[in-house]
Scaffold this motif. Sequence first.
Motif, PDB file in Angstrom:
ATOM      1  N   UNK A 177      -3.417  32.012  64.363  1.00 55.00           N
ATOM      2  CA  UNK A 177      -4.674  32.751  64.194  1.00 55.00           C
ATOM      3  C   UNK A 177      -4.504  34.225  64.578  1.00 55.00           C
ATOM      4  N   UNK A 178      -3.363  34.793  64.186  1.00 50.88           N
ATOM      5  CA  UNK A 178      -3.112  36.201  64.424  1.00 50.88           C
ATOM      6  C   UNK A 178      -2.579  36.530  65.808  1.00 50.88           C
ATOM      7  N   UNK A 179      -2.402  35.513  66.654  1.00 50.42           N
ATOM      8  CA  UNK A 179      -1.906  35.725  68.015  1.00 50.42           C
ATOM      9  C   UNK A 179      -0.418  35.378  68.074  1.00 50.42           C
ATOM     10  N   UNK A 180       0.395  36.281  68.620  1.00 49.15           N
ATOM     11  CA  UNK A 180       1.828  36.011  68.815  1.00 49.15           C
ATOM     12  C   UNK A 180       2.006  35.133  70.048  1.00 49.15           C
ATOM     13  N   UNK A 181       2.629  33.986  69.862  1.00 51.10           N
ATOM     14  CA  UNK A 181       2.790  33.013  70.945  1.00 51.10           C
ATOM     15  C   UNK A 181       4.272  32.669  71.084  1.00 51.10           C
ATOM     16  N   UNK A 208      -3.493  26.145  62.587  1.00 48.97           N
ATOM     17  CA  UNK A 208      -4.076  25.486  63.755  1.00 48.97           C
ATOM     18  C   UNK A 208      -4.501  24.051  63.418  1.00 48.97           C
ATOM     19  N   UNK A 209      -4.467  23.171  64.446  1.00 50.12           N
ATOM     20  CA  UNK A 209      -4.131  23.466  65.842  1.00 50.12           C
ATOM     21  C   UNK A 209      -2.625  23.364  66.104  1.00 50.12           C
ATOM     22  N   UNK A 210      -2.178  24.045  67.155  1.00 54.30           N
ATOM     23  CA  UNK A 210      -0.808  23.887  67.629  1.00 54.30           C
ATOM     24  C   UNK A 210      -0.657  22.490  68.217  1.00 54.30           C
ATOM     25  N   UNK A 252      -5.053  31.163  79.207  1.00 48.47           N
ATOM     26  CA  UNK A 252      -3.896  32.022  79.444  1.00 48.47           C
ATOM     27  C   UNK A 252      -3.384  32.685  78.165  1.00 48.47           C
ATOM     28  N   UNK A 253      -3.281  31.930  77.072  1.00 49.27           N
ATOM     29  CA  UNK A 253      -2.668  32.509  75.862  1.00 49.27           C
ATOM     30  C   UNK A 253      -3.552  32.392  74.620  1.00 49.27           C
ATOM     31  N   UNK A 254      -4.812  31.999  74.836  1.00 54.30           N
ATOM     32  CA  UNK A 254      -5.802  31.989  73.748  1.00 54.30           C
ATOM     33  C   UNK A 254      -5.467  31.006  72.638  1.00 54.30           C
ATOM     34  N   UNK A 255      -4.832  29.902  72.993  1.00 58.58           N
ATOM     35  CA  UNK A 255      -4.512  28.846  72.030  1.00 58.58           C
ATOM     36  C   UNK A 255      -4.932  27.513  72.627  1.00 58.58           C
ATOM     37  N   UNK A 256      -5.666  26.714  71.843  1.00 60.83           N
ATOM     38  CA  UNK A 256      -6.072  25.382  72.308  1.00 60.83           C
ATOM     39  C   UNK A 256      -5.314  24.333  71.483  1.00 60.83           C
ATOM     40  N   UNK A 257      -4.299  23.696  72.065  1.00 60.02           N
ATOM     41  CA  UNK A 257      -3.451  22.777  71.299  1.00 60.02           C
ATOM     42  C   UNK A 257      -4.004  21.355  71.258  1.00 60.02           C
ATOM     43  N   UNK A 258      -3.450  20.568  70.349  1.00 57.84           N
ATOM     44  CA  UNK A 258      -3.613  19.116  70.359  1.00 57.84           C
ATOM     45  C   UNK A 258      -2.393  18.548  71.071  1.00 57.84           C
TER      46      UNK A 258
END
Length: 324
Positions: free
Chosen positions: A225-229, A262-264, A293-299
């Motif tokens: 979603x545009x965020x580098x992870x 998404x989702x990660x 912390x990193x703006x990602x909500x994983x499964x």
Amino acid sequence: RLSLAGVGKGDRIAFFFALGIYATTMTLWGLRLLGALPIDIDARAGTDLFTRFIGLTRPTYMACTPSLAEYLVRKTPELLGHEVRDFKYKGVLTTGEVGIAIPEIKKRLESAYGCRFYDYWAPCGNAPAISCDAEGYYGMHAVAPDVCTSFDDLVDPVTKQPVDADVDGAVGEMVQTNLQREACPVVKYAYGDIVQLFLKECPGCGFKGRRIKVIGRSDDMLIIKGVNVYPGPIKDVINQFIPDVTGEMRIVLEHPPPRVVPPLRLKIEYGKGMANADLPDLAEKIATELHNKIKVRPVIEFVEPGSLPKETRKTPIFEKKYES
């Protein structure tokens, strides 16, 4: 560089990496110049042979990847009938992975081995650096900044535009230009290492030069979603939940990176003694912390302890479904 970890004349270093035309092999000549004896065994020979050589040669230091050091904590009692701390190392030298930069991993390994762990690197002979003898982790110290421009030259890993390297905490892909190499010098060459740069005095040892913390590699970067992870910060968060988890994880990719729809998806080993009924609540806690912390909500998919194998070389962080 390795002399700063105490390595010197008469020391024996169990050196367990993939040997041959690899960057880590260059370290062998430096160890010999210090008067130390490297006991170099190709990692592809397996841990059984390696642990037997340790028993025969009684090294004073070990050099390997962080994931192998963790693997030996479990494997050594099975193969030799004693704990890794019984090797009585003066220190352990790690490179090749984001490992002891994660506080929980550093604490766990130093407790198991009973000695200090050091991060070191010099990618293809550039940017030589090593972490200091401190309880905390304060990055790798630029002990020879005059050999190349690496600690002053960062670029954005996506756009390749310059990143201001005079800002404390700057993050970017390190770029190397040799200043002293006479054979095959590199100019504006990027090996793909993403680092965070620190300019202030080291709180652990007082070192006043530049320090770096490896965040990951450009080829490990994911765009969600545009965020580098990067995998490093994900693993850092997951390790905060030990002992409810073992710390082992995989990022599951359905399609080639860097872009992730998404989702990660994460596979995580739950800790010994965790009840299945408690796993949904644990998954929610981990997902919330990652989102904060990193703006990602994983499964999150939990798997049994020990089901995600460690490698004698670099342990893979990705499970690439698209290759199967």
